[in-house]
Write a protein that holds these residues in place. Sequence first.
Motif, PDB file in Angstrom:
ATOM      1  N   VAL A   1       0.835  -1.200   0.000  1.00 21.96           N
ATOM      2  CA  VAL A   1       0.000   0.000   0.000  1.00 21.96           C
ATOM      3  C   VAL A   1       0.872   1.254   0.000  1.00 21.96           C
ATOM      4  O   VAL A   1       1.846   1.346   0.748  1.00 21.96           O
ATOM      5  CB  VAL A   1      -0.923   0.024   1.238  1.00 21.96           C
ATOM      6  N   VAL A   2       0.500   2.221  -0.848  1.00 22.18           N
ATOM      7  CA  VAL A   2       1.156   3.528  -0.860  1.00 22.18           C
ATOM      8  C   VAL A   2       0.155   4.559  -0.353  1.00 22.18           C
ATOM      9  O   VAL A   2      -0.978   4.632  -0.854  1.00 22.18           O
ATOM     10  CB  VAL A   2       1.639   3.910  -2.270  1.00 22.18           C
TER      11      VAL A   2
ATOM     12  N   LYS B   1      -0.294  -7.427   7.687  1.00 19.76           N
ATOM     13  CA  LYS B   1       0.849  -8.002   6.980  1.00 19.76           C
ATOM     14  C   LYS B   1       1.250  -7.185   5.751  1.00 19.76           C
ATOM     15  O   LYS B   1       2.273  -7.479   5.120  1.00 19.76           O
ATOM     16  CB  LYS B   1       0.533  -9.440   6.563  1.00 19.76           C
ATOM     17  N   ALA B   2       0.486  -6.176   5.417  1.00 21.53           N
ATOM     18  CA  ALA B   2       0.766  -5.379   4.218  1.00 21.53           C
ATOM     19  C   ALA B   2       1.983  -4.479   4.429  1.00 21.53           C
ATOM     20  O   ALA B   2       2.187  -3.927   5.514  1.00 21.53           O
ATOM     21  CB  ALA B   2      -0.444  -4.531   3.857  1.00 21.53           C
ATOM     22  N   ALA B   3       2.790  -4.347   3.393  1.00 18.77           N
ATOM     23  CA  ALA B   3       3.883  -3.376   3.403  1.00 18.77           C
ATOM     24  C   ALA B   3       3.290  -2.012   3.076  1.00 18.77           C
ATOM     25  O   ALA B   3       2.472  -1.889   2.156  1.00 18.77           O
ATOM     26  CB  ALA B   3       4.930  -3.761   2.366  1.00 18.77           C
ATOM     27  N   VAL B   4       3.680  -0.988   3.843  1.00 20.62           N
ATOM     28  CA  VAL B   4       3.102   0.344   3.658  1.00 20.62           C
ATOM     29  C   VAL B   4       4.214   1.381   3.521  1.00 20.62           C
ATOM     30  O   VAL B   4       5.152   1.407   4.316  1.00 20.62           O
ATOM     31  CB  VAL B   4       2.183   0.741   4.833  1.00 20.62           C
TER      32      VAL B   4
ATOM     33  N   ALA C   1      11.121   1.759  -2.255  1.00 22.26           N
ATOM     34  CA  ALA C   1      10.814   1.371  -0.872  1.00 22.26           C
ATOM     35  C   ALA C   1       9.742   0.289  -0.818  1.00 22.26           C
ATOM     36  O   ALA C   1       9.748  -0.551   0.086  1.00 22.26           O
ATOM     37  CB  ALA C   1      10.364   2.598  -0.077  1.00 22.26           C
ATOM     38  N   MET C   2       8.836   0.282  -1.791  1.00 19.07           N
ATOM     39  CA  MET C   2       7.756  -0.696  -1.810  1.00 19.07           C
ATOM     40  C   MET C   2       8.287  -2.092  -2.118  1.00 19.07           C
ATOM     41  O   MET C   2       7.789  -3.086  -1.601  1.00 19.07           O
ATOM     42  CB  MET C   2       6.706  -0.264  -2.841  1.00 19.07           C
ATOM     43  N   GLY C   3       9.304  -2.181  -2.961  1.00 14.91           N
ATOM     44  CA  GLY C   3       9.894  -3.480  -3.267  1.00 14.91           C
ATOM     45  C   GLY C   3       9.040  -4.352  -4.165  1.00 14.91           C
ATOM     46  O   GLY C   3       9.242  -5.564  -4.246  1.00 14.91           O
ATOM     47  N   GLY C   4       8.084  -3.764  -4.837  1.00 14.52           N
ATOM     48  CA  GLY C   4       7.194  -4.503  -5.726  1.00 14.52           C
ATOM     49  C   GLY C   4       5.977  -3.666  -6.043  1.00 14.52           C
ATOM     50  O   GLY C   4       5.766  -2.607  -5.432  1.00 14.52           O
ATOM     51  N   ALA C   5       5.176  -4.102  -6.989  1.00 18.33           N
ATOM     52  CA  ALA C   5       4.001  -3.332  -7.396  1.00 18.33           C
ATOM     53  C   ALA C   5       2.949  -3.311  -6.294  1.00 18.33           C
ATOM     54  O   ALA C   5       2.558  -4.371  -5.791  1.00 18.33           O
ATOM     55  CB  ALA C   5       3.412  -3.913  -8.681  1.00 18.33           C
TER      56      ALA C   5
ATOM     57  N   VAL D   1       2.367   2.314 -11.397  1.00 19.22           N
ATOM     58  CA  VAL D   1       2.946   1.374 -10.426  1.00 19.22           C
ATOM     59  C   VAL D   1       2.014   0.236  -9.999  1.00 19.22           C
ATOM     60  O   VAL D   1       2.487  -0.808  -9.550  1.00 19.22           O
ATOM     61  CB  VAL D   1       3.439   2.113  -9.159  1.00 19.22           C
ATOM     62  N   LEU D   2       0.703   0.413 -10.103  1.00 24.23           N
ATOM     63  CA  LEU D   2      -0.225  -0.599  -9.603  1.00 24.23           C
ATOM     64  C   LEU D   2      -0.086  -1.934 -10.327  1.00 24.23           C
ATOM     65  O   LEU D   2       0.199  -1.983 -11.525  1.00 24.23           O
ATOM     66  CB  LEU D   2      -1.671  -0.119  -9.758  1.00 24.23           C
ATOM     67  N   GLU D   3      -0.329  -2.993  -9.570  1.00 25.34           N
ATOM     68  CA  GLU D   3      -0.396  -4.294 -10.205  1.00 25.34           C
ATOM     69  C   GLU D   3      -1.805  -4.475 -10.770  1.00 25.34           C
ATOM     70  O   GLU D   3      -2.765  -3.845 -10.303  1.00 25.34           O
ATOM     71  CB  GLU D   3      -0.070  -5.410  -9.224  1.00 25.34           C
ATOM     72  N   PRO D   4      -1.971  -5.316 -11.795  1.00 29.06           N
ATOM     73  CA  PRO D   4      -3.300  -5.544 -12.358  1.00 29.06           C
ATOM     74  C   PRO D   4      -4.294  -5.951 -11.272  1.00 29.06           C
ATOM     75  O   PRO D   4      -3.983  -6.748 -10.392  1.00 29.06           O
ATOM     76  CB  PRO D   4      -3.062  -6.676 -13.358  1.00 29.06           C
TER      77      PRO D   4
END
Length: 221
Positions: A67-68, A87-90, A123-127, A164-167
């Motif tokens: 999450v951004v 558990k979400a990366a923020v 910083a997110m390390g992924g979409a 940046v969003l994933e599908p």
Amino acid sequence: MSRGGGGLRTRVRTARGRSAQSTRWLERQLNDPYVKRAKAEGYRSRAAYKLIELDERFGILKGAKRVVDLGIAPGGWTQVVRRQAPKAAVVGIDLLPVDPIEGVTIFQMDFLDDRAPERLSEAMGGAPDLVLSDMAANTVGHPQTDALRTMALVEAAHQFAIEVLEPGGTFVAKVFAGGADSSLVAEMKRNFATVKHAKPPASRKGSSEWYVVAQGFKGRT
């Protein structure tokens, strides 16, 4: 205190050095049930309940992994994310300083800075699967100008989201005066399966703010 239609109401006397406007603001804060609830439940701002209510309606936090949070200060929305999706990366960004939140990476910088999108992505390390924007431009007191300045932030946030969003991802942004610009809504509809406007109950009735919720990102072509 005085008794209004809903019970006891705190009245604030205009003190020396305090304007009538600031007195009205203070009185509203003291009598706002969301402000009281936020203090009781440990949220940094009443705005937390706007996201809670949007999530109840649209399920935007369900299964969130990355999450951004654009315009993170003071941190109420991210607190909700941490509680609903622990558990979400923020990753968050704001011009204002923000007290640390466990497990969250926070940048104090202008989102419109050319370096901001790259730093957030790194910083997110992924979409991410969710981009939140509660950003609003500082008002100058001229409604048309204020609306244009905030809409520019919404457009920038939307552009970042589709880059940046994933599908299947979701984009949520604060807008004003009844919703996003028609051309921006059309662009969102090209990029997302559904685009809806909502005014959560926690948004003050006298406020012109609304939120646009775009879900089901179609992916980059």
